[in-house]
Design an enzyme around this catalytic site. Structure first.
Site, PDB file in Angstrom:
ATOM      1  N   PHE A  26      55.289  74.395  32.357  1.00 38.27           N
ATOM      2  CA  PHE A  26      55.522  73.744  33.643  1.00 38.27           C
ATOM      3  C   PHE A  26      55.282  74.719  34.799  1.00 38.27           C
ATOM      4  O   PHE A  26      55.871  75.808  34.821  1.00 38.27           O
ATOM      5  CB  PHE A  26      56.973  73.237  33.675  1.00 38.27           C
ATOM      6  CG  PHE A  26      57.345  72.465  34.900  1.00 38.27           C
ATOM      7  CD1 PHE A  26      56.935  71.160  35.068  1.00 38.27           C
ATOM      8  CD2 PHE A  26      58.138  73.046  35.881  1.00 38.27           C
ATOM      9  CE1 PHE A  26      57.299  70.431  36.194  1.00 38.27           C
ATOM     10  CE2 PHE A  26      58.511  72.331  37.012  1.00 38.27           C
ATOM     11  CZ  PHE A  26      58.079  71.023  37.164  1.00 38.27           C
ATOM     12  N   SER A  94      57.160  76.765  26.413  1.00 36.40           N
ATOM     13  CA  SER A  94      58.043  76.102  27.367  1.00 36.40           C
ATOM     14  C   SER A  94      57.783  74.591  27.393  1.00 36.40           C
ATOM     15  O   SER A  94      57.896  73.928  26.366  1.00 36.40           O
ATOM     16  CB  SER A  94      57.865  76.749  28.746  1.00 36.40           C
ATOM     17  OG  SER A  94      58.904  76.354  29.617  1.00 36.40           O
ATOM     18  N   ASP A 195      66.335  84.807  28.007  1.00 40.21           N
ATOM     19  CA  ASP A 195      65.425  83.886  28.668  1.00 40.21           C
ATOM     20  C   ASP A 195      66.142  83.355  29.900  1.00 40.21           C
ATOM     21  O   ASP A 195      67.180  82.695  29.783  1.00 40.21           O
ATOM     22  CB  ASP A 195      65.068  82.738  27.708  1.00 40.21           C
ATOM     23  CG  ASP A 195      64.023  81.787  28.256  1.00 40.21           C
ATOM     24  OD1 ASP A 195      63.917  81.650  29.492  1.00 40.21           O
ATOM     25  OD2 ASP A 195      63.319  81.150  27.441  1.00 40.21           O
ATOM     26  N   HIS A 225      61.117  84.823  29.237  1.00 43.28           N
ATOM     27  CA  HIS A 225      60.644  83.462  28.965  1.00 43.28           C
ATOM     28  C   HIS A 225      59.159  83.372  28.615  1.00 43.28           C
ATOM     29  O   HIS A 225      58.783  82.724  27.639  1.00 43.28           O
ATOM     30  CB  HIS A 225      60.939  82.563  30.176  1.00 43.28           C
ATOM     31  CG  HIS A 225      60.515  81.155  29.971  1.00 43.28           C
ATOM     32  ND1 HIS A 225      61.069  80.351  28.996  1.00 43.28           N
ATOM     33  CD2 HIS A 225      59.562  80.399  30.595  1.00 43.28           C
ATOM     34  CE1 HIS A 225      60.487  79.162  29.033  1.00 43.28           C
ATOM     35  NE2 HIS A 225      59.569  79.161  29.980  1.00 43.28           N
TER      36      HIS A 225
END
Length: 253
Positions: A26, A94, A195, A225
């Protein structure tokens, strides 16, 4: 709309035996997946990494897209890959992991296996419940890009989070969570211990609820992350290749 330098999609035509679809995250871009793609290409795999609609240009353009646009993009990429290769795997980072799970739910055995890096299916942020309302009055908030431990590494991504797009992502999360038992493909999940974007509960939900008999979780201890461009990237790349080969070997028996 001009595309940010380095954010372009990429493909590699390798073996017709194994193909891998890479799904970025994203507000991110294919740049976060390119080193992984290059490693897979060097192993002889066919690789496709599309640029999701609204990504790699401006956050304002992304606010004009929804989860169905992003899903349709990876769905088309998967269909093309499936037409080229005997086995088609889907790897996601993700939100790319969320989209990978959705592909598995929709395509069943046509998806040979999943490799997910810090996938998301929910968030514990209290303000997330307000997204449907906030999206009508606030165009964007501070971005979440750049969560990388390795010095000198920069993620090519937006510095703002488009709120309408974030609200749409929350809809996708609900749909994917509800159908996790339908995910029965072999699954390798790699999760960063630290994260700052995706909470550990995401990994627990996925591992507890998927229907995959073959599922493995690996902890990444030296990355944040965006682990695909972080210190643990070599481990991700190597384990993903080992995973593909082990799945193929079992399938050949």
């Amino acid at each position: 709309m001009p595309v940010l330098a380095g954010a372009e999609p990429f493909t590699h035509s390798g073996s017709t035996e194994v193909g891998v679809l890479l799904c970025h995250g994203f507000t991110g871009t294919p740049a976060s997946m390119r080193p992984w793609g290059e490693h897979l290409a060097a192993e002889g795999f066919t690789v496709r990494c599309p640029r999701l609609p609204g990504h790699g240009t401006t956050w304002r353009e992304m606010n004009r897209t929804t989860w169905t646009d992003w899903y349709d993009c990876v769905d088309a990429g998967f269909a093309a890959l499936r037409g080229e290769c005997e086995s088609a795997f889907v790897f996601g980072l993700s939100m790319g992991g969320t989209l990978a799970l959705r592909l598995a739910q929709r395509h069943g055995a046509d998806v040979s296996g999943l490799v997910l890096v810090n996938p998301s299916v929910t968030t514990l942020r209290k303000d997330a419940k307000l997204l449907p309302v906030l999206s009508k009055v606030i165009p964007s908030v501070k971005g979440v890009a750049g969560d990388v431990a390795k010095p000198g590494v920069t993620e090519i991504a937006y510095d703002r989070t488009p709120v309408r797009a974030a609200a749409s992502l929350s809809v996708l999360w609900r749909l994917v969570r509800a159908e996790l038992p339908a995910v029965t493909q072999p699954l390798l999940l790699l999760r960063s211990v630290v994260d700052h974007i995706v909470e550990p509960v995401n990994g627990r939900i996925i591992m507890d609820r998927v229907g995959s008999a073959n599922r493995t979780e690996v902890l990444l201890r030296d990355s944040f992350h965006v682990a695909t461009i972080d210190n643990d990237a070599p481990e991700i790349f190597e384990r993903s290749v080992e995973f593909v080969r082990s799945v193929r070997q079992v399938g050949a028996r």
